[in-house]
Design a protein around this motif. Structure first.
Motif, PDB file in Angstrom:
ATOM      1  N   HIS A 177       0.843  -1.204   0.000  1.00 37.55           N
ATOM      2  CA  HIS A 177       0.000   0.000   0.000  1.00 37.55           C
ATOM      3  C   HIS A 177       0.880   1.256   0.000  1.00 37.55           C
ATOM      4  CE1 HIS A 177      -3.380   2.680   1.333  1.00 37.55           C
ATOM      5  NE2 HIS A 177      -2.392   3.291   1.970  1.00 37.55           N
ATOM      6  N   GLU A 178       1.928   1.259   0.835  1.00 36.37           N
ATOM      7  CA  GLU A 178       2.827   2.425   0.879  1.00 36.37           C
ATOM      8  C   GLU A 178       3.580   2.570  -0.446  1.00 36.37           C
ATOM      9  OE1 GLU A 178       2.325   4.517   3.093  1.00 36.37           O
ATOM     10  OE2 GLU A 178       1.204   3.224   4.446  1.00 36.37           O
ATOM     11  N   HIS A 181       1.535   4.436  -2.810  1.00 36.34           N
ATOM     12  CA  HIS A 181       1.660   5.905  -2.711  1.00 36.34           C
ATOM     13  C   HIS A 181       2.883   6.402  -3.489  1.00 36.34           C
ATOM     14  CE1 HIS A 181      -1.707   6.556  -0.145  1.00 36.34           C
ATOM     15  NE2 HIS A 181      -1.217   5.874   0.874  1.00 36.34           N
ATOM     16  N   GLU A 213      -6.260   7.039  -1.236  1.00 34.27           N
ATOM     17  CA  GLU A 213      -5.973   5.866  -0.403  1.00 34.27           C
ATOM     18  C   GLU A 213      -6.527   4.583  -1.017  1.00 34.27           C
ATOM     19  OE1 GLU A 213      -3.996   5.692   2.095  1.00 34.27           O
ATOM     20  OE2 GLU A 213      -3.595   7.840   2.180  1.00 34.27           O
ATOM     21  N   HIS A 269      -9.567   7.487   4.463  1.00 38.61           N
ATOM     22  CA  HIS A 269      -9.028   6.288   3.803  1.00 38.61           C
ATOM     23  C   HIS A 269     -10.089   5.405   3.147  1.00 38.61           C
ATOM     24  CE1 HIS A 269      -5.498   7.442   6.045  1.00 38.61           C
ATOM     25  NE2 HIS A 269      -4.795   6.506   5.446  1.00 38.61           N
TER      26      HIS A 269
HETATM   27 ZN   LIG Z   1      -2.126   5.276   2.588  1.00 35.81          ZN
END
Ligand SMILES: [Zn+2]
Length: 299
Positions: A177-178, A181, A213, A269
């Motif tokens: 997930h990071e 980004h 998100e 989110h």
């Molecule tokens: Zn995030």
């Protein structure tokens, strides 16, 4: 997950056990070494060495230890700090994180021609980033300013104990997930959303934050899809671990747990249902073109 024995990323900056921006290590700056040697063999250098020797014999000091003190500090030895000794379990989590990061590198370098590998910073308690300093309480985060992911491994224990989201694939989802980004930084989407921050009301901005998100969740799913094709790392129950984690960190669920009240306008989110659905969509399709959360309606 069958992750052991696979390639570990070299883009890991292990700052565990350091406080703040990092420790300074003693010793000579290698850049100074050349000029120093040249100085020693020059005429001036010989005179200095001569004076040094006379001085040290006159004062009864060992000339070598004097030189040592001059260059390396009072102990006469290069100051070296011992590497961080984590527990076996913690070091395994660090290895695991480096392996998952390597897998994201393999997948994203294949899918995106302009991909550049981000760095994963492991820290304990607090850390300095280009986005300011942060404590572990912030949770894992990505800083677009230095293109680094920041992770305190204790978050994984927290997921297991407090959020009831155990499992290595749940942890892999967090890292992916990071990295999602980071992809948004490369594609320019996060900069666009960031620019809206000052122009919109908080409630309006939150809606964009949710879309950002959910796209990172989708991208985590796309990673899982391709990683599975490349390595068959996933085992039975892994997908459920990630979905369970996505469910556990939905805004509605977290709000209900902490205050008993759900305020959709304050979501940043997405709901548990949305987070699971977008991750799953990425996982099932593996198709980047399916991830436009900004025009999706309903989201
Ligand atoms: Zn995030």
């Amino acid at each position: 997950m069958k992750w052991q024995g696979r390639r570990k990323s070299s883009n890991v900056d292990d700052r565990r056990g350091m406080s703040g921006p990092g420790r300074s290590r003693g010793g000579i700056n290698p850049l100074l070494l050349g000029p120093l040697i040249r100085l020693l063999f020059s005429k001036t250098g010989l005179i200095i060495v001569g004076i040094f020797l006379v001085f040290s014999f006159a004062t009864g000091n060992n000339p070598l230890s004097l030189i040592g003190n001059l260059f390396f500090g009072s102990s006469g030895q290069a100051v070296s700090s011992a590497p961080y000794q984590g527990t076996e379990e913690e070091n395994e989590l660090a290895d695991f994180s480096a392996t998952i990061l390597a897998s994201t590198e393999d997948v994203w370098n294949q899918l995106l021609p302009d991909y550049r590998d981000p760095t994963l910073v492991l820290f304990t308690n607090s850390v300095a980033s280009a986005c300011g300093s942060a404590s572990s309480a912030t949770g894992p985060f990505y800083c677009p300013g230095d293109e680094k992911l920041y992770l305190d491994l204790s978050f994984f224990y927290e997921m297991e104990k407090q959020l009831n989201a155990p499992g290595d694939f749940a942890q892999a989802y967090v890292i992916a997930h990071e990295v999602g980004h980071h992809i948004q930084k490369i594609t320019g989407i996060s900069d666009k959303v960031q620019r809206l921050r000052g122009q919109l009301s908080k409630t309006e901005y939150n809606k964009y934050s949710v879309r950002l998100e959910l796209q990172a969740d989708f991208l985590a799913g796309v990673w899982a899809h391709h990683s599975q094709q490349m390595t068959q790392m996933m085992e039975t129950g892994d997908l459920e671990e990630a979905l369970n984690a996505a469910n556990a960190i939905g805004d509605d669920r977290l709000q209900r747990q902490s205050s008993g009240r759900v305020v959709p306008d304050s979501f940043t989110h997405g709901t548990s249902e949305q987070r699971m659905r977008w991750f799953k969509k990425g996982f099932e399709t593996g198709d980047l073109s399916q991830g436009d959360t900004f025009s999706a309606n309903p989201l």
